[in-house]
Write a protein that holds these residues in place. Sequence first.
Motif, PDB file in Angstrom:
ATOM      1  N   SER A  12       5.066  -9.424  41.862  1.00 42.22           N
ATOM      2  CA  SER A  12       6.476  -9.668  41.554  1.00 42.22           C
ATOM      3  C   SER A  12       6.943  -8.537  40.638  1.00 42.22           C
ATOM      4  N   SER A  13       8.215  -8.560  40.270  1.00 41.51           N
ATOM      5  CA  SER A  13       8.716  -7.447  39.442  1.00 41.51           C
ATOM      6  C   SER A  13       9.865  -7.893  38.553  1.00 41.51           C
ATOM      7  N   PHE A  14       9.842  -7.423  37.294  1.00 43.23           N
ATOM      8  CA  PHE A  14      10.978  -7.641  36.387  1.00 43.23           C
ATOM      9  C   PHE A  14      11.879  -6.400  36.343  1.00 43.23           C
ATOM     10  N   LYS A  15      11.499  -5.368  37.105  1.00 44.87           N
ATOM     11  CA  LYS A  15      12.243  -4.113  37.014  1.00 44.87           C
ATOM     12  C   LYS A  15      13.719  -4.299  37.394  1.00 44.87           C
ATOM     13  N   PHE A  16      13.943  -5.055  38.468  1.00 50.26           N
ATOM     14  CA  PHE A  16      15.326  -5.257  38.939  1.00 50.26           C
ATOM     15  C   PHE A  16      16.141  -5.994  37.873  1.00 50.26           C
ATOM     16  N   ILE A  17      15.512  -6.977  37.254  1.00 59.07           N
ATOM     17  CA  ILE A  17      16.175  -7.754  36.190  1.00 59.07           C
ATOM     18  C   ILE A  17      16.498  -6.830  35.021  1.00 59.07           C
ATOM     19  N   GLU A  18      15.493  -6.045  34.627  1.00 59.32           N
ATOM     20  CA  GLU A  18      15.660  -5.243  33.426  1.00 59.32           C
ATOM     21  C   GLU A  18      16.618  -4.075  33.643  1.00 59.32           C
ATOM     22  N   ASP A  19      16.780  -3.645  34.895  1.00 57.80           N
ATOM     23  CA  ASP A  19      17.825  -2.670  35.209  1.00 57.80           C
ATOM     24  C   ASP A  19      19.199  -3.275  34.951  1.00 57.80           C
TER      25      ASP A  19
END
Length: 265
Positions: free
Chosen positions: A251-258
Amino acid sequence: MVFLKTEDEIELLRQSNLLVGRTLAEVAKLVKPGVTTRQLDKVAEEFIRDNGAIPTFKGFPNQYGEPFPASICTSVNEQVVHGIPGEVVLKDGDIVSVDCGTYMNGFCGDSAYTFCVGEVDEEIRSLLKVTKEALYIGIENAVHGKRIGDIGYAIQQHCEAHSYGVVREFVGHGIGKEMHEDPQVPNYGRRGCGTLMKRGLCIAIEPMITLGNRQIVMERDGWTVRTRDRKCAAHFEHTVAVGVDKAEILSSFKFIEDVLGDKAI
Ligand code: MG
Ligand code: MG
């Protein structure tokens, strides 16, 4: 029964989990004072279906066989997990934990993130920061040759060092064709105990951490879990594949943190 996944299966799990990350980013765009949790659910469900997936949570049965009525869980402030989206209006200073699951190409995605609504007290922001740190510390232990208890031990140590409560009654889990597979992945434990982890094991690690006492109660709706002392709780979750030297986060938090930018915890 523990199922180890092939490289191809891990790739499908990644696709499903990346969609969860992108869905949570759509939710992140909307989280602000004045929005209802039902609005968050609507956006999430549309986004999941528009991308050719199914929201796994919708219709998922509880212990009484009653189906979950929404596509995401939204747990506000003292709610720990499994909050039902509805007419609750988010207000400045709240936190909301959003848990999201998808099913696509035969495999499940599962990830969660706790968001700040407007300006949140430093004490609560610290709870979020430490819970997220604990998730990554847990993930560092998801390697071939270690045991499930190593993950829980690491998470528990980190959170209790900050005098936070570690919820015992709800745990992480294996994940694959089913959202919940063996083994269970507690957020507490003993080093060197529990199931031996092997390369290809895919698990969801999800610390549920409280600002006060770790005791929880179930609300009358049969779903919502909240802290007994009504102090805040945080929940961060990643799906990972156990590797030889390190775990691969699917999974990824990158999209959220962007989306959150410098407001990310
Ligand atoms: Mg989840
Ligand atoms: Mg989960």
